[in-house]
Design an enzyme around this catalytic site. Structure first.
Site, PDB file in Angstrom:
ATOM      1  N   SER A   1      13.579  50.645 -19.575  1.00 13.49           N
ATOM      2  CA  SER A   1      12.652  49.840 -20.367  1.00 13.49           C
ATOM      3  C   SER A   1      11.681  49.040 -19.503  1.00 13.49           C
ATOM      4  O   SER A   1      11.677  49.123 -18.282  1.00 13.49           O
ATOM      5  CB  SER A   1      13.396  48.888 -21.304  1.00 13.49           C
TER       6      SER A   1
ATOM      7  N   TYR B   1      10.275  51.805 -23.422  1.00 13.51           N
ATOM      8  CA  TYR B   1      10.309  50.920 -24.581  1.00 13.51           C
ATOM      9  C   TYR B   1      10.322  49.479 -24.094  1.00 13.51           C
ATOM     10  O   TYR B   1      10.742  49.179 -22.974  1.00 13.51           O
ATOM     11  CB  TYR B   1      11.520  51.220 -25.473  1.00 13.51           C
TER      12      TYR B   1
END
Length: 149
Positions: free
Chosen positions: A25, A58
C-alpha cells in the site's frame, strides 16, 4: 457506456518513507486523503517523477497533519524517500456524470501541506515557474526533456 475518469490527484508529493517489508500500500496523511476524496483501501496509481516508475496500489490513512507519504511493500524497490510523486485516483461513471465531473487536484509543498487546489486536471501550480500546464506545448524544448521538432 461507462468512462474511467480522474477523480483526484495529489501533485508533486514528497515520499517521506519506504518500507520494503510492510504488507503493501501507500500511507497518506489523513488530511490529504480527505481533501483528495480518498478512502482507505481505495486503488491509486503512483507516478514517480524522479524515475518514471508507475504502479498501482491502495491507500491507507496515516496520522493527520503528519505529511506522511509512505511507500510500502514491493513498491519500495521503485519509489524512494525524497522522490516526488503524483498520487492519482480514478472513478468509473456513466457518460452524463463524466461530462459534469470536476476532479479534485491538490498541490502540496515539500512537507506535503496543501498549497493549492482546484478542478482543472491540466493546471500547473499558480506562480510556480518550474511547471507548465499539461495542455501547453514546449516546442523549443526549454524544459530539457527532449521537446521540440
Amino acid at each position: 457506456m461507462f468512462r474511467t475518469m480522474l477523480n483526484s490527484k495529489i501533485h508533486r508529493a514528497t515520499v517521506t518513507q519506504a518500507d520494503l517489508h510492510y504488507v503493501g500500500s501507500v500511507t497518506i496523511d489523513a488530511d490529504l486523503m480527505a481533501a483528495a476524496d480518498l478512502l482507505p483501501g481505495e486503488q491509486v496509481t503512483i507516478v514517480d517523477i524522479n524515475n518514471g516508475a508507475r504502479l498501482e496500489t491502495y491507500a491507507i490513512s496515516g496520522p493527520a497533519g503528519s505529511g506522511i507519504i509512505g511507500i510500502n511493500g514491493a513498491a519500495a524497490r521503485l519509489v524512494h524517500p525524497g522522490d516526488l510523486v503524483i498520487i492519482i485516483s480514478y472513478g468509473i461513471m456513466d457518460d452524463a456524470e463524466a461530462r459534469r465531473h470536476v476532479p479534485k487536484v491538490l498541490f502540496v509543498d515539500a512537507e506535503n501541506r496543501i498549497v493549492g487546489q482546484g478542478g482543472d486536471p491540466a493546471a500547473a501550480l499558480p506562480g510556480d515557474p518550474s511547471s507548465l500546464r499539461g495542455d501547453v506545448l514546449d516546442p523549443a524544448g526549454a524544459r530539457g526533456l527532449g521537446g521540440g521538432a
